[in-house]
Design an enzyme around this catalytic site. Structure first.
Site, PDB file in Angstrom:
ATOM      1  N   ASP A  64     -35.806  -6.749 -30.698  1.00  0.00           N
ATOM      2  CA  ASP A  64     -34.425  -6.000 -31.252  1.00  0.00           C
ATOM      3  C   ASP A  64     -33.655  -5.415 -30.236  1.00  0.00           C
ATOM      4  O   ASP A  64     -32.438  -5.149 -30.254  1.00  0.00           O
ATOM      5  CB  ASP A  64     -34.972  -5.134 -32.399  1.00  0.00           C
ATOM      6  CG  ASP A  64     -36.115  -4.029 -31.738  1.00  0.00           C
ATOM      7  OD1 ASP A  64     -36.463  -4.251 -30.889  1.00  0.00           O
ATOM      8  OD2 ASP A  64     -36.325  -3.253 -33.001  1.00  0.00           O
ATOM      9  N   HIS A  65     -34.424  -5.044 -29.041  1.00  0.00           N
ATOM     10  CA  HIS A  65     -33.537  -4.276 -28.043  1.00  0.00           C
ATOM     11  C   HIS A  65     -32.909  -5.420 -26.769  1.00  0.00           C
ATOM     12  O   HIS A  65     -31.657  -5.165 -26.627  1.00  0.00           O
ATOM     13  CB  HIS A  65     -34.810  -3.497 -27.123  1.00  0.00           C
ATOM     14  CG  HIS A  65     -35.169  -2.075 -28.048  1.00  0.00           C
ATOM     15  ND1 HIS A  65     -35.865  -2.268 -29.258  1.00  0.00           N
ATOM     16  CD2 HIS A  65     -34.894  -0.822 -27.739  1.00  0.00           C
ATOM     17  CE1 HIS A  65     -35.934  -0.966 -29.597  1.00  0.00           C
ATOM     18  NE2 HIS A  65     -35.618  -0.118 -28.585  1.00  0.00           N
ATOM     19  N   ASP A 119     -42.424   2.913 -30.159  1.00  0.00           N
ATOM     20  CA  ASP A 119     -41.145   3.242 -30.101  1.00  0.00           C
ATOM     21  C   ASP A 119     -41.050   4.481 -30.889  1.00  0.00           C
ATOM     22  O   ASP A 119     -41.904   4.781 -31.978  1.00  0.00           O
ATOM     23  CB  ASP A 119     -40.319   2.238 -30.988  1.00  0.00           C
ATOM     24  CG  ASP A 119     -38.817   2.485 -30.681  1.00  0.00           C
ATOM     25  OD1 ASP A 119     -37.958   1.806 -29.985  1.00  0.00           O
ATOM     26  OD2 ASP A 119     -38.303   3.513 -31.441  1.00  0.00           O
ATOM     27  N   ARG A 379     -29.175   9.137 -30.779  1.00  0.00           N
ATOM     28  CA  ARG A 379     -29.333   9.906 -29.414  1.00  0.00           C
ATOM     29  C   ARG A 379     -27.710   9.810 -28.582  1.00  0.00           C
ATOM     30  O   ARG A 379     -27.183   8.904 -28.690  1.00  0.00           O
ATOM     31  CB  ARG A 379     -30.487   9.204 -28.552  1.00  0.00           C
ATOM     32  CG  ARG A 379     -31.921   9.511 -28.963  1.00  0.00           C
ATOM     33  CD  ARG A 379     -32.801   9.130 -28.019  1.00  0.00           C
ATOM     34  NE  ARG A 379     -34.246   9.344 -28.573  1.00  0.00           N
ATOM     35  CZ  ARG A 379     -35.197   8.625 -28.714  1.00  0.00           C
ATOM     36  NH1 ARG A 379     -35.165   7.482 -28.139  1.00  0.00           N
ATOM     37  NH2 ARG A 379     -36.304   9.414 -29.188  1.00  0.00           N
ATOM     38  N   SER A 533     -37.060   8.743 -25.883  1.00  0.00           N
ATOM     39  CA  SER A 533     -38.034   7.471 -26.165  1.00  0.00           C
ATOM     40  C   SER A 533     -39.182   7.504 -25.799  1.00  0.00           C
ATOM     41  O   SER A 533     -39.733   8.545 -24.866  1.00  0.00           O
ATOM     42  CB  SER A 533     -37.243   6.471 -24.986  1.00  0.00           C
ATOM     43  OG  SER A 533     -38.202   5.591 -24.784  1.00  0.00           O
ATOM     44  N   ARG A 535     -40.934   5.020 -24.300  1.00  0.00           N
ATOM     45  CA  ARG A 535     -41.191   4.125 -23.005  1.00  0.00           C
ATOM     46  C   ARG A 535     -42.079   4.702 -22.028  1.00  0.00           C
ATOM     47  O   ARG A 535     -42.028   5.734 -21.517  1.00  0.00           O
ATOM     48  CB  ARG A 535     -39.705   3.949 -22.388  1.00  0.00           C
ATOM     49  CG  ARG A 535     -39.128   5.031 -21.798  1.00  0.00           C
ATOM     50  CD  ARG A 535     -37.553   4.583 -21.403  1.00  0.00           C
ATOM     51  NE  ARG A 535     -36.781   4.653 -22.474  1.00  0.00           N
ATOM     52  CZ  ARG A 535     -35.315   4.627 -22.413  1.00  0.00           C
ATOM     53  NH1 ARG A 535     -34.805   4.984 -21.373  1.00  0.00           N
ATOM     54  NH2 ARG A 535     -34.720   4.643 -23.563  1.00  0.00           N
TER      55      ARG A 535
HETATM   56  C1  MIC Z   1     -34.786   4.549 -27.652  1.00  0.00           C
HETATM   57  O1  MIC Z   1     -34.195   4.752 -28.577  1.00  0.00           O
HETATM   58  O2  MIC Z   1     -34.804   5.116 -26.821  1.00  0.00           O
HETATM   59  C2  MIC Z   1     -35.573   3.102 -27.212  1.00  0.00           C
HETATM   60  C3  MIC Z   1     -34.986   2.422 -26.579  1.00  0.00           C
HETATM   61  O3  MIC Z   1     -35.993   2.653 -28.933  1.00  0.00           O
HETATM   62  C4  MIC Z   1     -36.949   3.802 -26.925  1.00  0.00           C
HETATM   63  C5  MIC Z   1     -37.743   2.668 -26.793  1.00  0.00           C
HETATM   64  C6  MIC Z   1     -37.651   2.157 -25.321  1.00  0.00           C
HETATM   65  O4  MIC Z   1     -37.291   2.779 -24.492  1.00  0.00           O
HETATM   66  O5  MIC Z   1     -38.176   0.846 -25.181  1.00  0.00           O
HETATM   67  C7  MIC Z   1     -37.947   4.577 -28.021  1.00  0.00           C
HETATM   68  O6  MIC Z   1     -37.161   5.362 -28.814  1.00  0.00           O
HETATM   69  O7  MIC Z   1     -39.124   4.786 -27.772  1.00  0.00           O
HETATM   70 FE1  SF4 Z   2     -33.273   0.527 -31.362  1.00  0.00          FE
HETATM   71 FE2  SF4 Z   2     -34.014   3.098 -30.368  1.00  0.00          FE
HETATM   72 FE3  SF4 Z   2     -31.555   2.685 -30.889  1.00  0.00          FE
HETATM   73 FE4  SF4 Z   2     -33.401   2.558 -32.967  1.00  0.00          FE
HETATM   74  S1  SF4 Z   2     -33.024   4.402 -31.678  1.00  0.00           S
HETATM   75  S2  SF4 Z   2     -31.464   1.345 -32.585  1.00  0.00           S
HETATM   76  S3  SF4 Z   2     -35.093   1.674 -31.841  1.00  0.00           S
HETATM   77  S4  SF4 Z   2     -32.510   1.636 -29.374  1.00  0.00           S
END
Ligand code: MIC
Ligand code: SF4
Length: 641
Positions: A64-65, A119, A379, A533, A535
């Site tokens: 999805d990313h 995630d 975010r 995140s 990550r």
């Molecule tokens: C995000 O919202 O920051 C992400 C991208 O979904 C991350 C995961 C990532 O960095 O791959 C998360 O929330 O864990």
């Molecule tokens: Fe995707 Fe993270 Fe954004 Fe949710 S917050 S839509 S999981 S990038």
């Protein structure tokens, strides 16, 4: 003594330890999820563990990313993920099927179960009564291999809801209110349990909006009970058999209680650049809006997008405002297409993207220079949108749609009659985009493109750590600061040598080169270091650059766990004022580390530049100390298997 819901589910899943806040416990994980940006590493780690087939009740890999295929990397990674899933007993949700959390809620989440996801918004599953926790990919890999998940027993906060949301006020405003009161570090070490008569007035997707963005509190997770509303939702998803009733005992006790009267809330936004910079729309006033983005795992439900369609119907998006919609799941997208609501959105002038994270993770649709963007996301950290000086406001779909029409931030109550969206009796069910694992794993060959590079492994902890302070940061450093995402960097998620070049790129573009030239060193931070995140690249890439320890006033939960997993010492100042005794460029020595770790909770740090000595705490459990000494969880697992 009566039990709250969190205690009930944790007790059922407890493998070791005591449910005593602050103590480490191990719990059994029933389900796991990964997404593509963290998944490639998680599956490389799973492969390295040598377990042939996932041992959970359900493990699923979503894409999805990284859906913009601007070069071969992402498409190759998708093929890796599809084949590695087929081989190891893991379901695979194809690109286009939707955002992991939205799809998981619709099709797989089950009340009373535990879910571990790579995630940070995995707590979305709390909307359906799960204990759903975000973690680093390595922790998820271990859970897929049948290992327990270790966490510090959280305190349980009772968020007691009364009243009912007024027209034009939505679930997003509830979580914005919680963020306003508690701030982005107010949930650290806690689980938020929602109770009270107000709960029954909220649908499951509304509850999921609230638990989703509970991640922004730094909370371990958030949870709603599983009641008749949950039952109706599961029945409408054709999953009535997955329902169980789960309520706290009538005399349940909690560590803290917060009361919210839903009737008293009004439309709100989180101002740039933090999800807790909350103000009412009225307070912010009618500022000009360049872009509106609707979607993300926070606000992509059927009702959210149906309401947006109803607001836009027969109208046109303001000429100075760009409206972009990224639907959260194929189910929602297709239902809107079939019932005509999508036509209303298109007709109003919206730009429609595929189902996925899209602009939320900076995968396209970056705002214009210094542009104001109103987003239904969770975010708004500086630079996350892909435009460093963009001013991102987080809001409900109602506020977003109103801004799209008027071109300025608008209290949606000005729009007149509130469109009520009936809860569907049945959702459109078609799981053809979820591929089951292969029946005969021996027939599957795992595809590995040239972008997939082997996982770097740390060295065992040396006797002494010595090096330069490469960066001194303030409070609330997010993982977006440490390891940026976006369309340019995300395709490198399976290539640590390449992605490490971007560590702290937005804060100090010279960081990676300086770290390499110095042979590594230290990072110093303020409070809530590593928020956001999950990550693990925010630990893995600094480790690759030779970062040995991070010294802060406090850490965010998932990032601290990721640092431990990759053998970087997470240290906190015993006296917060010692933060002022270290400057960027100072040379630090941590002598006798191995003995120090074994003999207590504190370590000595000598600043050889100033001659001063300070004490830092590590607060590692026995198991975590052994992981640190081994140089990370992979080394530790190898030594112990
Ligand atoms: C995000 O919202 O920051 C992400 C991208 O979904 C991350 C995961 C990532 O960095 O791959 C998360 O929330 O864990
Ligand atoms: Fe995707 Fe993270 Fe954004 Fe949710 S917050 S839509 S999981 S990038």
């Amino acid at each position: 003594m009566g039990k709250n819901l969190v205690q009930k589910i944790l007790k059922q899943h407890l493998i070791s330890g005591e449910l005593d806040p602050g103590k480490e416990i191990a719990i059994k994980i029933d389900q796991t999820l990964t997404q593509d940006a963290t998944g490639t590493m998680a599956y490389l780690q799973f492969e390295a563990m040598g377990v042939p087939k996932a041992k959970t009740e359900l493990s699923i890999s979503y894409v999805d990313h990284n859906t913009l295929q601007n070069g071969f990397e992402n498409a190759d990674d998708h093929r890796f993920l599809q084949t590695v899933a087929a081989k190891h007993g893991i379901y695979f949700s194809r690109p286009g099927n939707g955002i992991c959390h939205q799809v998981h809620l619709e099709r797989f989440g089950k009340p009373g179960k535990t879910l571990l996801g790579s995630d940070s918004h995995t707590p979305t599953g709390g909307g359906i009564g799960m204990i759903a926790i975000g973690a680093g990919g390595l922790d998820v890999a271990v859970a897929m291999g049948g290992g327990p998940f270790y966490l510090t027993t959280p305190k349980v906060v009772n968020i007691h809801l009364t009243g009912k949301l007024q027209p034009w006020v939505s679930a997003k405003d509830v979580i914005l209110e919680v963020l306003r009161r508690l701030t982005v570090k107010g949930g650290v070490g806690k689980i938020m349990e929602y109770t009270g008569p107000g709960v029954a007035t909220l649908t499951v997707p509304e509850r999921a909006t609230i638990t989703n963005m509970g991640a922004e509190l730094g909370a371990t997770t958030s949870i709603f009970p599983s009641d008749q509303v949950t039952r109706a939702f599961l029945a409408a998803q054709g999953r009535g058999q997955d329902w169980v009733e789960l309520l706290p005992d009538a005399d349940a006790t909690y560590d803290e209680t917060i009361a919210i009267d839903l009737s008293s809330l009004e439309p709100m936004v989180a101002k740039p650049h933090s999800p807790d910079a909350v103000a009412t729309v009225r307070e912010v006033g009618s500022i000009k809006v360049n872009q509106v983005a609707i979607g993300s795992c926070t606000n992509s439900s059927y009702a959210d997008l149906m309401r947006v369609a109803a607001i836009l119907k027969g109208k046109t998006v303001h000429p100075d405002t760009s409206l972009v919609v990224s639907p959260g799941s194929k189910q929602v997208f297709e239902m809107l297409a079939r019932n005509g609501a999508l036509a209303d959105i298109i007709s109003a002038g919206a730009r429609i993207l595929e189902c996925g994270c899209g602009p939320c993770i900076g995968m396209g649709q970056s705002p214009c220079t210094a542009g104001v963007s109103v987003r239904t996301f969770n975010r708004n950290f500086e630079g996350r949108s892909g435009t460093k000086d963009a001013q991102v406001y987080l809001a409900s779909p109602e506020v977003a749609a109103a801004a799209a029409l008027t071109g300025v931030l608008t209290d949606p109550r000005a729009l007149g009659e509130f469109p009520t969206i009936p809860v569907p009796e049945s959702f459109l069910i078609d799981d053809s985009m979820v591929l089951p694992p292969a029946e005969d794993a021996s027939q599957v060959e795992v595809f590995r493109g040239p972008n997939i590079r082997p996982l770097p492994i740390n060295q065992p902890m040396p006797g002494e750590l010595k090096g330069e302070v490469l960066l001194k940061a303030e409070n609330n450093v997010s993982t977006d600061h440490i390891m940026p995402a976006g369309a340019k960097v995300l395709p490198l998620r399976s290539n640590i040598p390449a992605i490490s070049q971007y560590v702290f790129a937005g804060v100090d573009p010279t960081f990676a080169d300086r770290a390499k030239a110095a042979g590594g060193g230290f990072v110093v931070g303020g409070q809530n270091y590593g928020q956001g995140s999950s990550r693990e690249h925010a630990a893995l890439a600094p480790m690759y650059l030779g970062i040995k320890a991070v010294l802060t006033k406090s850490f965010a939960r998932i990032h601290r766990a990721n640092l431990v997993n990759f053998g970087i010492l997470p240290l906190t100042f015993v006296h917060e004022s010692d933060y002022d005794k270290i400057s960027a460029g100072d040379c630090l020595v941590l002598p006798n580390i191995r003995e120090g770790l074994n003999s207590g909770n504190t370590l000595k740090v000598v600043n050889t530049t100033t001659g001063q000595e300070i004490t830092v705490a590590h607060d590692l459990s026995r198991r975590q100390k052994e992981i640190m000494l081994a140089g990370g969880l992979l080394n530790y697992t190898r030594l112990n298997s």
